[in-house]
Design a protein around this motif. Sequence first.
Motif, PDB file in Angstrom:
ATOM      1  N   LEU A  19       0.830  -1.204   0.000  1.00  9.88           N
ATOM      2  CA  LEU A  19       0.000   0.000   0.000  1.00  9.88           C
ATOM      3  C   LEU A  19       0.864   1.254   0.000  1.00  9.88           C
ATOM      4  N   LEU A  20       1.965   1.226   0.752  1.00 10.81           N
ATOM      5  CA  LEU A  20       2.857   2.388   0.779  1.00 10.81           C
ATOM      6  C   LEU A  20       3.516   2.594  -0.584  1.00 10.81           C
ATOM      7  N   GLN A  21       3.800   1.480  -1.282  1.00  6.70           N
ATOM      8  CA  GLN A  21       4.382   1.606  -2.617  1.00  6.70           C
ATOM      9  C   GLN A  21       3.379   2.236  -3.575  1.00  6.70           C
ATOM     10  N   ALA A  22       2.109   1.857  -3.429  1.00  6.73           N
ATOM     11  CA  ALA A  22       1.061   2.477  -4.254  1.00  6.73           C
ATOM     12  C   ALA A  22       0.942   3.959  -3.934  1.00  6.73           C
ATOM     13  N   LEU A  23       1.096   4.307  -2.657  1.00  6.08           N
ATOM     14  CA  LEU A  23       1.075   5.716  -2.257  1.00  6.08           C
ATOM     15  C   LEU A  23       2.252   6.470  -2.858  1.00  6.08           C
ATOM     16  N   ALA A  24       3.445   5.870  -2.801  1.00  2.76           N
ATOM     17  CA  ALA A  24       4.649   6.531  -3.313  1.00  2.76           C
ATOM     18  C   ALA A  24       4.549   6.801  -4.809  1.00  2.76           C
ATOM     19  N   ALA A  25       3.798   5.963  -5.527  1.00  2.00           N
ATOM     20  CA  ALA A  25       3.660   6.155  -6.973  1.00  2.00           C
ATOM     21  C   ALA A  25       2.923   7.451  -7.302  1.00  2.00           C
ATOM     22  N   HIS A  26       2.191   7.998  -6.337  1.00  2.00           N
ATOM     23  CA  HIS A  26       1.462   9.253  -6.561  1.00  2.00           C
ATOM     24  C   HIS A  26       2.303  10.479  -6.202  1.00  2.00           C
ATOM     25  N   ALA A  27       3.500  10.284  -5.676  1.00  2.00           N
ATOM     26  CA  ALA A  27       4.368  11.416  -5.353  1.00  2.00           C
ATOM     27  C   ALA A  27       5.017  11.940  -6.633  1.00  2.00           C
ATOM     28  N   ARG A 286      -4.161  12.183  -3.694  1.00  5.39           N
ATOM     29  CA  ARG A 286      -4.385  11.502  -4.976  1.00  5.39           C
ATOM     30  C   ARG A 286      -4.763  10.040  -4.751  1.00  5.39           C
ATOM     31  N   LEU A 287      -4.153   9.397  -3.769  1.00  4.23           N
ATOM     32  CA  LEU A 287      -4.527   8.016  -3.454  1.00  4.23           C
ATOM     33  C   LEU A 287      -5.979   7.968  -2.968  1.00  4.23           C
ATOM     34  N   SER A 288      -6.370   8.947  -2.170  1.00  2.00           N
ATOM     35  CA  SER A 288      -7.754   9.014  -1.702  1.00  2.00           C
ATOM     36  C   SER A 288      -8.716   9.125  -2.880  1.00  2.00           C
ATOM     37  N   ALA A 290      -8.108   8.163  -5.965  1.00  2.00           N
ATOM     38  CA  ALA A 290      -8.040   6.922  -6.749  1.00  2.00           C
ATOM     39  C   ALA A 290      -8.871   5.809  -6.111  1.00  2.00           C
ATOM     40  N   MET A 291      -8.919   5.771  -4.782  1.00  2.00           N
ATOM     41  CA  MET A 291      -9.664   4.722  -4.078  1.00  2.00           C
ATOM     42  C   MET A 291     -11.101   5.120  -3.785  1.00  2.00           C
ATOM     43  N   ARG A 292     -11.487   6.361  -4.148  1.00  2.00           N
ATOM     44  CA  ARG A 292     -12.807   6.897  -3.780  1.00  2.00           C
ATOM     45  C   ARG A 292     -13.007   6.749  -2.268  1.00  2.00           C
ATOM     46  N   ALA A 293     -11.998   7.202  -1.547  1.00  2.00           N
ATOM     47  CA  ALA A 293     -11.949   7.026  -0.094  1.00  2.00           C
ATOM     48  C   ALA A 293     -12.506   8.251   0.619  1.00  2.00           C
ATOM     49  N   ASN A 294     -12.672   8.119   1.925  1.00  2.00           N
ATOM     50  CA  ASN A 294     -13.239   9.192   2.746  1.00  2.00           C
ATOM     51  C   ASN A 294     -12.524   9.247   4.092  1.00  2.00           C
ATOM     52  N   LEU A 316      -7.530  -0.695  -5.868  1.00  2.00           N
ATOM     53  CA  LEU A 316      -6.561  -0.146  -6.816  1.00  2.00           C
ATOM     54  C   LEU A 316      -6.338  -1.065  -8.015  1.00  2.00           C
ATOM     55  N   LYS A 317      -6.770  -2.343  -7.894  1.00  2.00           N
ATOM     56  CA  LYS A 317      -6.540  -3.302  -8.977  1.00  2.00           C
ATOM     57  C   LYS A 317      -7.806  -3.593  -9.770  1.00  2.00           C
TER      58      LYS A 317
END
Length: 809
Positions: A19-27, A286-288, A290-294, A316-317
Amino acid sequence: MVDDSLQRQAQRALEWDHLLQALAAHAQSSMGAEYCRQLPLETSLEDARIRQQETTEMRMVLERATPIPVLAFEDMRDVFERVSKGAQLEGLELFHVSVMLGLCHDLADALEGYEESCPLIHGLAQELEPLAWVYEAIVRCVDHEGHIQDTATPELHDLLQHLHQLRQRIRQRLERLLASHEHEELLQGQYFAERENRYVIPVKADMQHQMPGIVHDISGSGATVFLEPRDFIELNNAIKIADLQVKQEVARILQDLSGMVATHVTALSQNLERLQRLDSLAAKARLSLAMRANPIALHERQQIVLKQARHPLLVLKKDHVVPNDFHLTDENNIYIISGPNTGGKTVTLKLVGLYALMARAGLHLPCQEHSEMGLFQRIFADIGDAQDIQHDLSSFSAHITNMIALLQETRAHSSDDCSASLVLLDEIGNATDPVEGAALAEALLCHLDESGFKVIVTTHYHSLKTLPLRRAGFVNASHEFNLTTLSPTYRLLEGLPGGSSAIEIAGKLGLRQKILTHASALMQGQERDLESVFQQLQDTRQQLNHELQQTQVLRLEAEQFHQEAREAKDRVRVSERHERQKIRKALHAEFSRLTRTINEAIEELKRDKTLSKTQSIRRRVSALQQDSQALFAQEETMPLHLAKVGDVVEIKNLGTTGILLEPAQEKARVKIRIGEKVVSIEANLLQRIGSSHVSQGVSSSSKASPGRSKQQKSALPAVSHVHATQIALPSFKIDVRGKAVDEALEVTESACDHAMQRGLSSMLVLHGHGTGKLKASLRAYFASSAYVAGFRPGERSEGGDGVTIVALR
């Protein structure tokens, strides 16, 4: 240190690094990505709330129409460390410093207007120090490729000009030399070159002795030597000296700029850290998205209430992930998940663990708003096959070893610390004898419950599925299995245990039917019955859910129909109101016409009092009376038995209105108030025409329109001047003291209407003295009213100037 080891083990089991790697991809910067991969986990509830709020605010910023600058910058930490020790920076390094400072300025400027809506992000941006003088100095001297610009200093500009002139001179002399026929046989070609920053010409190797000079190079074939003619040595020396002077000036400029950077290295380093933070926050936002998160509610209570939760890595997949609700409240500590293999039990286990980590890191969760979660400072996870061949540990031994480490760790913490711990156990007590494994699992869960841990466990053991029926603090849940399709639905059913459906799944995977039949026959009766009960419970739950969904759909449709009916009713009511207003305006216009006609007839009768004229006028008045009755018959009336006390009623055929003073149901006579008098009248002579609009003893069948007096001014003759002594003291009075001018005019106009219907010739209006504004407005109205023949102030005995006596037409 055991605790740290267990925490790292839990994070690996939960795939936190993925999950952190997916987050880092948005940096957008390497430093931002590095921060994301090492995202800190807060241990304070207040800090966790702040981290989440930062993410929320940054998402608001990104969703605005005006974009913020791209947070791309170089990792300058090594540069700042070297320059702080006195090192001279290269031009490209200085250019990267200027890029970072320009980004600081642009970012602070872009977030200037977010002080109220995003105070945390605005505060971080305002902490950036653009250091404008450093930025301007670097930009003036260094270009985007890191080269020192010719105009960096006047000295450098002069030196470069001098160097250019020397090069021009030597090139011109070399061109003349090459064009001369004197050395044509010695030259290998008609060109000149540079070797070691000195100008040379190509000479044939076997003839080099015929031209005096210095050889600086030889070709690969050996046929050509590159020779600096003796006549050019002095000019080449001058060029060399000028070139060295230029390099010295460039070095001085670089040293000055490096010294400026070194002076502000602390502020620059802080800027770098703040940009890294802001880039990581933008990655969170951006991760939020992408995940339609709240964001969710974080609180001290160690409970978990998730609505429509989805696993973040699956979101994310995949385009569609089955959402589930999850409730582990204060009343319960142990949450037991059962159900089929490959049904989603482990996914749910990891989902809750990841959510607990994300909440501490300030990340938004892919679930609905109004979800809640406590802050779990320690998360333990025993998930998957823990077999370790190197340490001679079987799967069962490895699981038990993990449990022992967990229990040893709890001894060092208080019960409050245990309640802030989340334990995730996958297939507890497996990989050994089922009976002994189930017993060990139940004993361990009871101990963890008594210690105050929040535990989520998956199992196939029937004894654990029935544990919530035997012990408080335990709750069941299961993943649904569809027997029709023989496949899991991944829906989590809370409050129900679930069967394993192993035989059905094996059949779907292709195992022979003969083996499946044999396996079913081998199952003990009690085990088979329990599986059947669990499946029946799930089927019943599924049917109830289906019926509930249908009921909700029907309820929504009913509410929609009700809303549409209400809106239609409102539209009809508005339409009726408009129609009544149109009819009322038409009645007022017709009333004005009738009044004008009557006045004209009266004037004719005054001029010609013959019998024939009297009979003619009588016929005209009779016709007007019929027209008037026909008009008033258009008013909306209701039966008297529907009238309430206080409603306006009308005496049929007379047109006189009054206020109903008592209920009319089953009464032969009722009392009504007409003006200031109360009369008793037969009920069958009355009809209800509207609600009461009476003030100070004056009744009105309808509210006077503000525009009515304007119509009457133009339609009726002006008020004649009547001498004060010609108007006797009237018996009909109204009191408008204390009212606003508009309200008093409305009441007075209605009273005039009412008095004329009763055949009264005058009325008294009590308005008082006050500021004189009300009196002046009323008398201005009387001067132009179609109802009024004349008016005068009251005599002293009548009330003086505080009253006005009005003569009606």
